[in-house]
Structure formats: structure tokens, C-alpha cells
Design an enzyme around this catalytic site. Structure first.
Site, PDB file in Angstrom:
ATOM      1  N   ASP A 116      63.784  95.112 109.506  1.00 38.65           N
ATOM      2  CA  ASP A 116      62.819  96.322 109.885  1.00 38.65           C
ATOM      3  C   ASP A 116      61.734  95.652 110.920  1.00 38.65           C
ATOM      4  O   ASP A 116      61.830  96.060 111.918  1.00 38.65           O
ATOM      5  CB  ASP A 116      62.399  96.799 108.722  1.00 38.65           C
ATOM      6  N   CYS A 140      78.732 113.150 116.182  1.00 36.76           N
ATOM      7  CA  CYS A 140      77.922 114.599 115.363  1.00 36.76           C
ATOM      8  C   CYS A 140      78.909 115.453 115.776  1.00 36.76           C
ATOM      9  O   CYS A 140      78.534 116.885 115.354  1.00 36.76           O
ATOM     10  CB  CYS A 140      76.521 114.562 115.744  1.00 36.76           C
ATOM     11  N   CYS A 179      77.384 119.320 116.322  1.00 35.02           N
ATOM     12  CA  CYS A 179      76.308 119.740 115.313  1.00 35.02           C
ATOM     13  C   CYS A 179      74.874 119.389 115.666  1.00 35.02           C
ATOM     14  O   CYS A 179      74.705 118.362 116.245  1.00 35.02           O
ATOM     15  CB  CYS A 179      76.568 118.902 113.965  1.00 35.02           C
ATOM     16  N   CYS A 188      70.087 118.857 112.586  1.00 38.82           N
ATOM     17  CA  CYS A 188      68.951 118.008 112.415  1.00 38.82           C
ATOM     18  C   CYS A 188      67.860 118.396 113.693  1.00 38.82           C
ATOM     19  O   CYS A 188      66.726 118.497 113.247  1.00 38.82           O
ATOM     20  CB  CYS A 188      69.218 116.610 112.743  1.00 38.82           C
ATOM     21  N   CYS A 206      64.121 120.000 112.568  1.00 40.75           N
ATOM     22  CA  CYS A 206      63.050 119.094 112.667  1.00 40.75           C
ATOM     23  C   CYS A 206      61.556 119.925 112.616  1.00 40.75           C
ATOM     24  O   CYS A 206      61.412 120.762 113.614  1.00 40.75           O
ATOM     25  CB  CYS A 206      62.915 118.127 113.584  1.00 40.75           C
ATOM     26  N   CYS A 213      56.824 112.744 115.563  1.00 40.12           N
ATOM     27  CA  CYS A 213      57.576 112.385 114.113  1.00 40.12           C
ATOM     28  C   CYS A 213      56.517 112.439 113.037  1.00 40.12           C
ATOM     29  O   CYS A 213      55.737 111.685 112.915  1.00 40.12           O
ATOM     30  CB  CYS A 213      58.444 111.289 114.296  1.00 40.12           C
ATOM     31  N   CYS A 272      59.281 111.189 106.347  1.00 41.02           N
ATOM     32  CA  CYS A 272      59.737 112.476 106.344  1.00 41.02           C
ATOM     33  C   CYS A 272      61.307 112.270 105.967  1.00 41.02           C
ATOM     34  O   CYS A 272      61.927 111.395 106.756  1.00 41.02           O
ATOM     35  CB  CYS A 272      59.238 113.326 107.623  1.00 41.02           C
ATOM     36  N   CYS A 327      65.383 115.232 108.532  1.00 40.32           N
ATOM     37  CA  CYS A 327      66.767 115.160 109.278  1.00 40.32           C
ATOM     38  C   CYS A 327      67.920 114.625 108.589  1.00 40.32           C
ATOM     39  O   CYS A 327      68.810 114.540 109.051  1.00 40.32           O
ATOM     40  CB  CYS A 327      66.193 114.779 110.819  1.00 40.32           C
ATOM     41  N   CYS A 367      71.496 116.638 107.289  1.00 38.40           N
ATOM     42  CA  CYS A 367      72.558 116.164 107.807  1.00 38.40           C
ATOM     43  C   CYS A 367      73.896 116.317 106.919  1.00 38.40           C
ATOM     44  O   CYS A 367      73.929 115.947 105.951  1.00 38.40           O
ATOM     45  CB  CYS A 367      72.275 114.795 107.918  1.00 38.40           C
TER      46      CYS A 367
END
Length: 380
Positions: free
Chosen positions: A139, A193, A196, A199, A203, A219, A245, A248, A252
Site C-alpha cells: 500500500d 466489466c 456493466c 459502480c 457512486c 471520492c 466508502c 462501488c 459490483c
């Protein structure tokens, strides 16, 4: 490496087999070549003002693995699934409203969880190849976890910007290690995806801008982690989210029926969905004792408490007014006082005017601005 011919094919299989015994759910291999396509995306990302400021700003470091480990020949990407269902979750009701931490911060800080697995994997490789050079990242490392995972075949990047793994969905912690061993790379996963756009459509702040890209400045996950005033247009958008959050990911279709549990991720419903009013009373020591083990606590208590006040306004929680008044008149932090005054105005409307007028002159300009705003821009 010592002049001895290394059977990298067998070693790769040994690493894969071992990884599954230490709590790694998915593993893939790729080269240490530059991420040229990512470089172009990041340049556009920064040019458009989409960056959060939390990530490494040096694009070269993010896209050229050998700047981090000059001897790197391969990158091993790993994914660990995390739970998204909270059994025994307490209900949020009038008089006892609750907030919510995003699922990625449930349980022990995922940085600790991932580093433990990466350290064990590194030790295993070193036991096989003593002179190997390794550099692990989770990360906060300079490389893009998602770009590495995608190229290593762990999944494809969906429109929500998350790596979608066939077995784990998007509910994954990602990490990687650079190694000085030339492993055969895995093929990227050929999936998408399709048509689709759920998301993108769902949002709350229209932060998803297409092709897996995100405008971090819009975001909610990013906004809940900022330390300043919440922009006016997003104050009611965050709902009762205290940190992060999941919208999204929740919507899915690829995540349907998926819930991965880990022995070292212990879920505590009362902590992950806490009462809002008691949260406002917490000292720094109490906050660290209660939430310090969560990834969601990394920015300290101020953003969490600010978000808790916004959540009380979202709920129009009249029962919280006594505590909000106490916060507004006694808290030492202007941001928290100001947000509390704003929330009082939002909840009570004209009934709050006498209280706000009585305290107006003793406040500084930024707090006064929120006091007025709370009354004059009330949500109907």
C-alpha cells in the site's frame, strides 16, 4: 547467484504452494520491467487534478521497479481476501445512531497482516536462495499495487478501479515483492466489466471517471480521511461513513456471494459500527486504545469525529443536540467546534439561532462562517 543453476520453475511452484499455507489467497508473478502504460495514465491523472496526495508523487518511482531494487528480475504479487459481512452488526436507531468503518479497515491493520505474510514468504525464498535480494511493499510502497497485481494475473482492473479477482472479487489486500530471481511471468487475466456501469452509476459523488480511473478529490473514501473542512457539497453525501466508502464494491456483480474470512482478522461489531455520540467524547488515549489497531485510525481521531458530527446531521439526530452543544462550546479544535455548530443549525434550524447568536462573538472567523452556514443553508 553463487554460480549454481537455479531451477526457477520448481522454485516458483514451491513458492506458490507455500504461499497458500500462510494465508495468501492468490499469488502471481510478473517481470520487473517498467509499467509504461501506467506512466501515461498517472501523468494524465495528475494533470487532471485527480490525485489524492496520499500516494507517491514521483511517477518514475511508481512505474520503474528497478529504481526500488536495481537487481530486481521479477515481482511476486499477492492478494489476501478480507471479510465484507459483519455478523451481529448493531442497528443504528434514533437515539442511538451509529457510524461505519469501511471493510478494508475491519480488524487488525491490513498493513500488519500483509507484512507478516510477505515476511514469511521472503524468509521461505531466502531459505531456498540465500543470496537473493528482496524488497517488499504494501500500500504505502512506491509501486502501484493494482498495476502489479493486474500484470501478474491476479485479476483485472474494473471500472471501479479495483482489481477483480475471480475468487475473491474486489475484497482484497494487495502487496508485492521485488526479487532478484528471473521467474517465468504469469499471463494477465483476460476479462472485463463488459457493458456493466453499475459502480459508475451508483457512486454517491460521481468520482468514477471511466476506464478504472478515480477522481480522488471527489471520492468519499478520500474525503473521509482529510483533516480539514468537509466541502459543502459532500457533507450529506458521506452519510454515516466514518472512514472510507464501499459503495462501488458493494454494487459490483463480480462480488456476489463472496465473503472471505481470515483467522487473524477478528471482527468487533461494536468497534466497526460504533455509537456516534460516545465517539465525540473520546480522549486521544481512549481513541488509540479502542481504534488504534484499525487501518482506519491512521489519520487520528479528528477526521473520525468530524465525520461523526456530519453523520449526526445526516440522521437529523435531535437527541444528540446536548452533546453537540457541549462540543461546540468546549472543544479546543476550531474545525470540530465549527462542524458541531453547523450540525446544530442543520438539525434545529431557527430553533438554533439563539444558541448560535449567544456564542457568535467569542468565536473566530472560520467558526463564525460555519455557524452562519448551518442556519442559512439548511437541508429541507
Amino acid at each position: 547467484m553463487g554460480g549454481i543453476r537455479l531451477d526457477t520453475k520448481q522454485l516458483k511452484q514451491d513458492i506458490i504452494d507455500y504461499a497458500y499455507t500462510i494465508g495468501i489467497d492468490s499469488i502471481g508473478f510478473t517481470t520487473a520491467d517498467p509499467f509504461d502504460e501506467l506512466k501515461q495514465k498517472l501523468e494524465a491523472y495528475h494533470a487532471n487534478g485527480y490525485a489524492s496526495g496520499f500516494e507517491e508523487s514521483d511517477i518514475a518511482l511508481r512505474t520503474e521497479p528497478k529504481l526500488s531494487l536495481p537487481t530486481a528480475r521479477s515481482i511476486i504479487a499477492i492478494a489476501v481476501g478480507y471479510p465484507n459481512k459483519l455478523k451481529g452488526a448493531p442497528k443504528s436507531v434514533r437515539g442511538d445512531r451509529r457510524g461505519l468503518f469501511a471493510r478494508a479497515s475491519w480488524g487488525q491493520d491490513y498493513h500488519t497482516i500483509m507484512r507478516k505474510r510477505l515476511d514469511m514468504l521472503a524468509a521461505f525464498i531466502e531459505s531456498k536462495v540465500p543470496d537473493v535480494e528482496i524488497k517488499s511493499m504494501v500500500d504505502t510502497g512506491v509501486l502501484s499495487d493494482r498495476a502489479v497485481a493486474e500484470r501478474a494475473g491476479l485479476g483485472f482492473v474494473g471500472r471501479n478501479g479495483f482489481v477483480i479477482n475471480p475468487k475473491l472479487g474486489t475484497w482484497t489486500y494487495l502487496g508485492e515483492m521485488l526479487v532478484s530471481i528471473p521467474f517465468e511471468p504469469d499471463d494477465p487475466l483476460l476479462d472485463s466489466c463488459g457493458d456493466c456501469t453499475i459502480c459508475v452509476d451508483r457512486c454517491p459523488t460521481s468520482a468514477l471517471v471511466g476506464n478504472g480511473q478515480l477522481n480522488s478529490q471527489k471520492c468519499i473514501s478520500f474525503l473521509t480521511q482529510t483533516k480539514g473542512y468537509m466541502p459543502d457539497q459532500y457533507r450529506y453525501k458521506i452519510g454515516n461513513r466514518l472512514y472510507g466508502c464501499d459503495t462501488c464494491q458493494q454494487v459490483c456483480p463480480k462480488n456476489r456471494g463472496i465473503n472471505t474470512e481470515q483467522d487473524d482478522i477478528i471482527l468487533e461489531p461494536e468497534i466497526l459500527k460504533p455509537r456516534l455520540v460516545p465517539l465525540l467524547r473520546m480522549s486521544n488515549k481512549e481513541f488509540k486504545q479502542t481504534y488504534g489497531h484499525l487501518a482506519g485510525a491512521w489519520r487520528g481521531k479528528k477526521p473520525i469525529q468530524r465525520n461523526a458530527i456530519l453523520a449526526l446531521a445526516h440522521f437529523n439526530e435531535v437527541d444528540a443536540i446536548p452533546e453537540l452543544k457541549k462540543v461546540a462550546t468546549t472543544d479546543e479544535r476550531p474545525l470540530i467546534r465549527a462542524t458541531a455548530y453547523w450540525a446544530i443549525g442543520q438539525i434545529l434550524g431557527e430553533e438554533a439561532r439563539d444558541f448560535i447568536n449567544a456564542n457568535y462573538d467569542q468565536e473566530d472567523a472560520e467558526v463564525q462562517n460555519e455557524m452562519i452556514k448551518g442556519l442559512d443553508t439548511r437541508r429541507e
